[in-house]
Scaffold this active site. Structure first.
Site, mmCIF file in Angstrom:
data_model
loop_
_atom_site.group_PDB
_atom_site.id
_atom_site.type_symbol
_atom_site.label_atom_id
_atom_site.label_comp_id
_atom_site.label_asym_id
_atom_site.label_seq_id
_atom_site.Cartn_x
_atom_site.Cartn_y
_atom_site.Cartn_z
ATOM 1 N N HIS A 129 0.414 -5.193 4.369
ATOM 2 C CA HIS A 129 -0.306 -6.014 4.007
ATOM 3 C C HIS A 129 -0.968 -6.841 5.115
ATOM 4 O O HIS A 129 -1.499 -7.826 4.856
ATOM 5 C CB HIS A 129 0.067 -7.182 2.739
ATOM 6 C CG HIS A 129 0.446 -6.357 1.509
ATOM 7 N ND1 HIS A 129 1.499 -7.140 0.817
ATOM 8 C CD2 HIS A 129 -0.040 -5.398 0.669
ATOM 9 C CE1 HIS A 129 1.730 -6.237 -0.328
ATOM 10 N NE2 HIS A 129 0.958 -5.418 -0.419
ATOM 11 N N GLU B 295 -9.511 -6.602 2.454
ATOM 12 C CA GLU B 295 -9.045 -5.843 3.560
ATOM 13 C C GLU B 295 -10.120 -4.536 3.781
ATOM 14 O O GLU B 295 -9.966 -4.452 5.135
ATOM 15 C CB GLU B 295 -7.846 -4.904 2.678
ATOM 16 C CG GLU B 295 -6.611 -5.936 2.391
ATOM 17 C CD GLU B 295 -5.597 -5.332 1.559
ATOM 18 O OE1 GLU B 295 -5.820 -5.033 0.315
ATOM 19 O OE2 GLU B 295 -4.373 -4.999 2.037
ATOM 20 N N ARG C 139 8.615 -2.703 -8.070
ATOM 21 C CA ARG C 139 9.561 -2.687 -7.158
ATOM 22 C C ARG C 139 10.624 -3.960 -7.334
ATOM 23 O O ARG C 139 10.023 -5.174 -7.696
ATOM 24 C CB ARG C 139 8.805 -2.787 -5.789
ATOM 25 C CG ARG C 139 8.123 -1.636 -5.313
ATOM 26 C CD ARG C 139 7.603 -1.752 -3.787
ATOM 27 N NE ARG C 139 6.492 -0.917 -3.650
ATOM 28 C CZ ARG C 139 5.289 -1.077 -3.096
ATOM 29 N NH1 ARG C 139 4.981 -2.429 -2.819
ATOM 30 N NH2 ARG C 139 4.349 -0.330 -2.952
ATOM 31 N N ASN D 230 -9.260 3.899 1.893
ATOM 32 C CA ASN D 230 -8.056 3.681 1.653
ATOM 33 C C ASN D 230 -7.144 4.729 0.813
ATOM 34 O O ASN D 230 -7.452 4.804 -0.368
ATOM 35 C CB ASN D 230 -7.655 2.152 0.867
ATOM 36 C CG ASN D 230 -6.092 1.952 0.440
ATOM 37 O OD1 ASN D 230 -5.235 2.707 0.785
ATOM 38 N ND2 ASN D 230 -5.808 0.838 0.030
ATOM 39 N N ARG E 52 -7.302 2.876 6.392
ATOM 40 C CA ARG E 52 -6.122 2.224 6.326
ATOM 41 C C ARG E 52 -5.031 3.164 6.239
ATOM 42 O O ARG E 52 -4.766 4.188 5.595
ATOM 43 C CB ARG E 52 -6.059 1.319 4.696
ATOM 44 C CG ARG E 52 -4.858 0.656 4.451
ATOM 45 C CD ARG E 52 -4.526 0.069 3.361
ATOM 46 N NE ARG E 52 -3.304 -0.650 3.213
ATOM 47 C CZ ARG E 52 -2.522 -0.719 2.054
ATOM 48 N NH1 ARG E 52 -3.385 -0.300 0.849
ATOM 49 N NH2 ARG E 52 -1.453 -1.382 2.228
#
Ligand code: ADP
Length: 394
Positions: free
Chosen positions: A178, A379, A237, A7, A89
């Site tokens: 996601h 993940e 965010r 990732n 990813r």
């Protein structure tokens, strides 16, 4: 067989080496502050870990070298030949990638063509792909996208109320992110429910956070949009705002478009509302000490998460299971409680005592009509599963 999950972010590179198909973690780690002279490299294996600080890591290829050297020096592998596949990813797959793909030069060009849709993420993902393809050239490299799980959303759910030509010409629509996490967790929830036909909502709440409605194993709506900025307030965010803010901040503060966008991405959410921190642990302890703005940050986020859950409850026509996952969803009982208390009207009732315990668990009250689960996401395993699947079909 050993498979590496990678990732690559703009200034970090996370990895996990997995024994597949057993899904056993052999080693994991990360290089942080790439592009600096004070970079850090951490590697965990065999229950121990090693950390190097103040390293000069000016680009991702140096970070990749560090990872490979680390794996060899710590005798986690005896040669690179032991790594039989690498999964990468990639954040934005647009409408080009409806599933994970084996990477070749053409795929890299197609990922680069999506850079405008994910300027903060895809360029870094490509740098990671290129560096690992160069370092380990003779194995299968696979791209696994954050967006593909959401490609099943119907257009009525993914289109904005903007001019249709924006979508046709520039791909302006909701993509969602996601995806690997929402897929991993919803598949696990589906197994536990023991039925194919299922109505599941996954609340992935980490620094970045999104909620997804999963009907019979397929994503039908999700809170993130064209970029990961859409949705509810996260660590830094803002989630949804009225776009007219851009004009106001330009008039009042002279902010450029980039400056306001940066504030919405990096200075908002928990951090912006509380003025304390982006980290949920700091926010929870400040709120417990009576800090009003920290409490407000938690309440605003919970209120907005519930807006999504309630609307997805209606969209799904009911609910079998609500699942919490990711750093906050798995660990912050306060956040789970704030969310669930607002959902009692829908028969979604949390058991406070069960919510206090740690780990993978079932936390609904005996009177709840809906299961409430905490299921740790993975993940990396999801990425390695796709590498294995494509290896077997090649
Ligand atoms: P991302 O992958 O988006 O960077 P994570 O899923 O790692 O985010 O989640 C990071 C968040 O999880 C942080 O706000 C952190 O405070 C929270 N978190 C991690 N561990 C714990 C814990 N033990 N208790 C409470 N919050 C935690």
């Amino acid at each position: 067989m050993k498979i590496l999950s990678v990732n690559a972010g703009s200034s970090s590179l996370k990895f996990q080496l997995l024994q597949m198909p057993e899904e056993f973690e052999i080693a994991s780690g990360l290089v942080e502050r790439i592009g600096n002279k004070n970079a850090e490299f951490k590697i965990n294996f065999n229950g121990s870990s090693s950390k190097q600080s103040d390293l000069v890591v000016l680009d991702h290829s140096v970070a990749v070298d560090l990872v490979i050297k680390g794996l060899l020096e710590h005798k986690i592998i005896s040669s690179l030949d032991e790594i039989q596949g690498v999964g990468h990813r990639v954040v934005q797959g647009g409408e080009t990638f409806k599933e994970s793909v084996v990477i070749d030069d053409d795929v890299v060009l197609k990922i680069a063509a999506l850079n405008d849709l994910a300027p903060l993420h895809n360029p870094a993902n490509i740098i990671g792909i290129n560096a690992f393809r160069k370092a380990i050239p003779n194995v299968l490299h696979v791209a696994v996208f954050d967006t593909t799980f959401h490609q099943t959303m119907p257009e009525v759910n993914f289109l904005y109320g903007t001019p249709y030509e924006w979508y046709e010409k520039h791909g302006v629509r909701k993509y969602g992110f996601h995806g690997t996490s929402h897929q991993y967790v919803s598949e696990e929830a589906q197994k536990r429910l023991g039925k194919e036909e299922s109505k599941i909502i996954v609340a992935h709440i980490g620094n970045g956070a999104s909620v997804t409605a999963v009907l019979n194993g397929k994503s039908i709506d999700t809170s993130m949009g064209l970029t990961p900025l859409e949705g509810f307030p996260m660590g830094t965010r803002s989630g949804n705002v009225d776009p007219s803010i851009f004009q106001l901040m330009q008039q009042k503060e002279g902010y450029s478009l980039e400056k306001t966008l940066n504030e919405l991405n990096k200075k908002s959410g928990y951090l912006g509302i509380s003025g304390v921190s982006h980290d949920s642990r700091d926010i929870v302890s400040a709120a417990n000490e009576g800090n009003h703005r920290a409490k407000l940050a938690l309440d605003i986020q919970a209120k907005r998460i519930v807006d999504y859950i309630a609307s997805y409850y209606v969209l799904l026509g009911g609910l079998d299971a609500l699942v919490f996952t990711a750093g906050i969803g798995e660990n912050a009982k306060e956040v789970r409680s704030l969310v669930c208390k607002r959902l009692e009207v829908l028969g979604i009732i949390i058991d406070d005592e069960k919510n206090n315990s740690r780990g993978d668990k079932e936390i609904q009250h005996k009177d709840s009509k809906v299961k409430i689960w905490v299921i740790p996401t993975n993940e990396e395993v999801m990425i390695a599963r796709d590498v294995l699947r494509l290896q077997n079909s090649n």
